[in-house]
Design an enzyme around this catalytic site. Structure first.
Site, mmCIF file in Angstrom:
data_model
loop_
_atom_site.group_PDB
_atom_site.id
_atom_site.type_symbol
_atom_site.label_atom_id
_atom_site.label_comp_id
_atom_site.label_asym_id
_atom_site.label_seq_id
_atom_site.Cartn_x
_atom_site.Cartn_y
_atom_site.Cartn_z
ATOM 1 N N GLU A 206 -74.917 -23.515 16.783
ATOM 2 C CA GLU A 206 -73.610 -24.077 16.373
ATOM 3 C C GLU A 206 -73.691 -24.573 14.928
ATOM 4 O O GLU A 206 -73.424 -25.742 14.622
ATOM 5 C CB GLU A 206 -73.156 -25.194 17.329
ATOM 6 C CG GLU A 206 -72.886 -24.662 18.729
ATOM 7 C CD GLU A 206 -72.128 -25.609 19.662
ATOM 8 O OE1 GLU A 206 -71.945 -26.790 19.308
ATOM 9 O OE2 GLU A 206 -71.721 -25.153 20.741
ATOM 10 N N GLU A 324 -73.902 -20.148 25.626
ATOM 11 C CA GLU A 324 -73.594 -21.357 26.400
ATOM 12 C C GLU A 324 -72.247 -21.128 27.060
ATOM 13 O O GLU A 324 -71.268 -20.815 26.381
ATOM 14 C CB GLU A 324 -73.540 -22.599 25.493
ATOM 15 C CG GLU A 324 -74.887 -22.959 24.894
ATOM 16 C CD GLU A 324 -74.852 -24.235 24.053
ATOM 17 O OE1 GLU A 324 -73.975 -25.092 24.272
ATOM 18 O OE2 GLU A 324 -75.722 -24.362 23.170
#
Ligand code: AHR
Length: 518
Positions: A206, A324
């Site tokens: 991220e 995820e």
């Protein structure tokens, strides 16, 4: 096509004869809805990589400490510090790949903190997840040992946000160089003469957020720089996974891919959580439907990101990784206080979500390379929950059982399935085949509709079949420390007759039929 079958029509179709044979579950009267599906046994979508059933473990809450890891001196039964029951359950489920140590944690993790004699390892503050002190007693060697115990392929997420290319390059050498270099010798002195042969390496996590708050072009420059130094050691060529977008954010993926030019990553990681409006065990039916409908958006996003990758000639070889995913409900403060950050129970609703996700991945087998549900123990949509570092209680959640129903699909060829509605939040289905083994999975996420599914196998005939089901009429039903086996997989009836496979799919259920083809 989908409608209620009257008793008269049902008898006329000849299906009545099969009713007695079907049956352990229920109760289906005139309200049962017939769902007709066509399975094309010779139209292959692509191989279902076992990695589509991957998992993720972060230093977050009680996922590692108190969850997977209890320490060698614990009174909780353990294997070299790894919680024994968790190891057994995970080995039984099969964990094709395990990503570690984050998540957000990865970009503040320095791998040297987690090697060498445990008592000498530094204590660090976990800045992302509550500011607690990390003992670092679970580090690279412990992670690799865990992977070997449960049969998982290790996937290490490197630190780009606060680390350097040198630090990550050294981690690769430490893990993979066979012998003779200082780093390989250090690994040997720390107890592992043989290289770990780690193939999967995440280059940041991220990076648009907790991994450094970067713009895509900034991250692209860093990605290219890191990639220069992440090399093959001792025959293990690293599969580099770039930090990709949140869901369908193509601004990030385009911005990144435009700038990586000649250095396309092997994999592009995207994250997509299915957020929820209620705490896990207090969901309303309306909020469940809202949450499960998100899988339609997940599907759109996967197709979109795949299309973006395919728009670049070099991008066609890049694997799309849903790194995820999983339901992220409202976290109950009392649960978090007792069991650690982001501790979440898994219910029948969560299992349906897992089933919808896994069916979707089967149907998109040609578009996806790997999918890792977040997270493996205690955090978000976990397959196991534990009751703290001092307790030996370890429970298989409903999500564990949902995953077990999809195990038979691994490494088979996904097949085309047609029906009126095979996507969330209505009935969802997928199929796969290897030789004469055909596997069919179905999810009925409806609160108030029971189905009878009739699959016509195009290009094949069925000889025999067995089936299993996970089902509860209470969407909030779960396996707790007090009642660990409330919702478990049970044998289910399935009827085969030539090219027809038929089974009942009660409201809120997931079923898998393993069919032997003639
Ligand atoms: O899984 C929890 C967190 O969600 C991860 O650390 C991060 O990558 C994501 O935002």
């Amino acid at each position: 096509m989908r409608r209620s079958l009257s008793r008269r029509e049902f008898v006329a179709t000849g299906a009545a004869a099969s009713l007695a044979a079907l049956a352990p579950r229920p109760v289906f009267a005139d309200s049962t809805i017939m769902e007709r599906l066509v399975v094309h046994t010779d139209v292959e979508i692509g191989k279902i990589n076992p990695e589509l059933h991957g998992h993720f473990a972060e230093h977050l809450g009680s996922c590692v400490y108190g969850g997977l890891w209890v320490g060698k001196n614990s009174k909780v039964p353990n294997i070299n510090g790894h919680r024994k029951l968790a190891v057994e359950y995970l080995r039984e489920l099969g964990v094709p790949v395990l990503r570690w140590p984050g998540g957000c944690f990865a970009d503040d993790y320095h791998w040297r903190d987690g090697i060498g004699p445990p008592e000498k390892r530094p204590k660090r503050v976990n800045i992302h997840w509550g500011g607690g002190v990390e003992p670092n007693s679970f580090g690279t060697h412990e992670f690799i040992e865990l992977c070997r115990l449960i049969g998982a392929e290790p996937y290490l997420a490197g630190n780009v946000g606060s680390g350097s290319p040198q630090e990550m390059r050294d981690w690769v050498e430490y893990c993979n160089y066979p012998a003779g270099s200082d780093l390989a010798e250090e690994r040997g002195a720390n107890g592992a003469r043989e290289p770990f042969k780690v193939r999967y390496w995440g280059v940041g996590n991220e990076s648009w957020g907790c991994g450094g708050n970067m713009r895509p072009e900034e991250y692209a420059a860093l990605y290219r720089r890191f990639a220069v130094y992440l090399k093959e050691f001792g025959g293990t060529t690293p599969y580099l996974i770039a930090s990709g977008p949140s869901g369908g954010d193509i601004r990030w993926s385009r911005g990144l891919l435009d700038k990586v030019r000649g250095d396309f990553p092997d994999g592009l990681s995207m994250h997509y959580y299915e957020g929820g409006e209620d705490p896990a065990t207090r969901f309303t039916a309306a909020h469940m439907n809202q949450q499960l409908a998100i899988f339609n958006k997940v599907e759109e996003s996967i197709l979109l990101q795949r299309a973006v990758l395919d728009g670049y000639p070099e991008g066609r070889k890049t694997g799309l990784i849903l790194d995820e995913w999983g339901v992220w409900d409202q976290i109950a403060p009392e649960d978090e206080k007792k069991n650690g950050k982001l501790w979440q129970q898994s219910t029948m609703r969560s299992a349906l979500a897992a089933g919808l996700g896994l069916n979707l991945f089967n149907r998109l087998a040609d578009k996806l390379y790997m999918c890792n549900i977040a997270q493996i123990v205690n955090v978000l949509q976990s397959v196991l929950i534990t009751e703290g570092a001092e307790s030996d209680k370890c429970v298989r959640t409903t999500t564990y059982h949902a995953f077990s129903l999809f195990k038979a699909h691994r490494s088979k060829m996904a097949l085309r399935v047609e029906g009126k509605e095979v996507t969330a939040p209505s009935i969802s289905a997928s199929a796969s085949k290897n030789g004469d083994e055909l596997v069919l999975s179905f999810v009925n996420p409806k609160m108030d509709e029971d189905f009878r599914v009739e699959c016509t196998l195009l290009g094949g005939n069925a000889k025999a079949a067995t089936a299993e089901i996970l089902h509860d009429t209470d969407l909030n039903a779960c396996n707790s420390f007090e009642k660990p086996n409330e919702v478990v997989v049970q044998k289910h009836s399935v009827k085969v007759d030539g090219s027809i496979v038929q089974l009942d799919l009660p409201r809120m259920s997931i079923a898998t039929a393993e069919v032997r083809l003639a």
